[in-house]
Scaffold this active site. Sequence first.
Site, PDB file in Angstrom:
ATOM      1  N   SER A   1     -13.570  -4.450   0.631  1.00  0.00           N
ATOM      2  CA  SER A   1     -14.441  -3.931  -0.426  1.00  0.00           C
ATOM      3  C   SER A   1     -16.030  -4.091  -0.077  1.00  0.00           C
ATOM      4  O   SER A   1     -16.615  -4.647  -1.134  1.00  0.00           O
ATOM      5  CB  SER A   1     -14.012  -4.300  -1.780  1.00  0.00           C
TER       6      SER A   1
ATOM      7  N   LEU B   1     -21.350   1.038  -4.387  1.00  0.00           N
ATOM      8  CA  LEU B   1     -22.779   0.709  -3.779  1.00  0.00           C
ATOM      9  C   LEU B   1     -23.272   1.976  -2.888  1.00  0.00           C
ATOM     10  O   LEU B   1     -24.162   1.881  -2.532  1.00  0.00           O
ATOM     11  CB  LEU B   1     -22.585  -0.552  -2.381  1.00  0.00           C
TER      12      LEU B   1
ATOM     13  N   LEU C   1     -18.112  -1.850   0.312  1.00  0.00           N
ATOM     14  CA  LEU C   1     -18.945  -0.956  -0.731  1.00  0.00           C
ATOM     15  C   LEU C   1     -18.627  -1.127  -2.054  1.00  0.00           C
ATOM     16  O   LEU C   1     -18.807  -0.041  -2.687  1.00  0.00           O
ATOM     17  CB  LEU C   1     -18.554   0.531  -0.075  1.00  0.00           C
TER      18      LEU C   1
ATOM     19  N   TYR D   1       0.886  -1.268   0.037  1.00  0.00           N
ATOM     20  CA  TYR D   1       0.095  -0.078   0.073  1.00  0.00           C
ATOM     21  C   TYR D   1       0.787   1.228  -0.056  1.00  0.00           C
ATOM     22  O   TYR D   1       2.048   1.274   0.411  1.00  0.00           O
ATOM     23  CB  TYR D   1      -0.860  -0.019   1.215  1.00  0.00           C
TER      24      TYR D   1
ATOM     25  N   LYS E   1     -22.900   6.657  -5.662  1.00  0.00           N
ATOM     26  CA  LYS E   1     -22.350   7.871  -6.420  1.00  0.00           C
ATOM     27  C   LYS E   1     -21.947   7.884  -7.890  1.00  0.00           C
ATOM     28  O   LYS E   1     -21.816   8.995  -8.353  1.00  0.00           O
ATOM     29  CB  LYS E   1     -21.476   8.622  -5.577  1.00  0.00           C
TER      30      LYS E   1
END
Length: 348
Positions: A236, A243, A238, A53, A246
């Site tokens: 994940s 979800l 969303l 990351y 937007k």
Amino acid sequence: MKYRKLGRTDLDVSLIGLGTMTWGEQNTEAEAHQQLDYALSRGINLVDTAEMYPVPPKPETQGRTETYIGTWLARTGRRQDIVLASKAAGPVRDAKRPGHIRDGKTFLDRKNLTEALDASLRRLQTDYLDIYQLHWPDRTTATFGRDYPWVDDDYTVPVQETLEVLQDFVRAGKVRHIGVSNETPWGVAQFLKHAEALGLPRIESIQNPYSLLNRTYESGLSEFSHREQVSLLAYSPLAMGVLSGKYLGGARPDNARLTLFTRFTRYSNERAEAATQQYVQLARQHGLSPVHLALAWVNQQPSVASNLIGATTLEQLKQNIDSVDVTLSQDVLDAVDAIHRQNPNPAP
């Protein structure tokens, strides 16, 4: 906050876990520290990161997320207040994997795992991890949305060898518990088999995608959660923000993830868009935000030990954490299942 046991351990992890993969790309160091401060004030204790990351992975930013967590730990001295989890990158077997970490030769063997763990500990400014995970399998698998490729790899590190290395980390006190990520039922079975037969450390968790748009975990892996107590750390939830609704109608809000990074297409196909529209409508019919419908559904699944949310703003973080107080009625759960049956797993 609510808490659940991790696997067969005595470790309690917060039902909402703090994902960190935007820190160092979409979030500054100061913003990362703000998120950590706020998350802990709300009872979150699980902080999940990875040597790879932030995402998208790039040579110039690799490790920056862990570095930000490390400077927060050094500033606050709150190491004992968090359950810290990180991941070692697996080998590069296709163009989507980051080839800049240890020159792409990131096999799950003693040399690479030792280098990975020691570097993570330095960046995190700690001498141990509560959970150390294998970010993806050493072998070629049906992960990241693709079908099983039926590939005979030239070389893979045997599961037993990997477990023997992890055992040494546990014995040295550098790692408390181990887990896997982006793993398959066959892989989980192999890790459990070798652990039981040879007295090696047992995987306590699996970090895989799980959301209203991707319930593939239920097909074979959820039974391992049930029968073998291998806890799901759901990522994940969303679907990269899809979800929330937007992005419906082709919208691309300023500074949103899918606006900034067009490479992320997993949750953006026509079937996923159609299903998302139905879930958003369902949420509004019941006076819920689409975010709370999606996250509360994951929270209520018995296989889930922690729901790993990610946010780029404090307002998003607050809304995500608030989902812990939302309980979906049986009518809503039934309606979710009806949508799923009509359009199952549109974004595997």
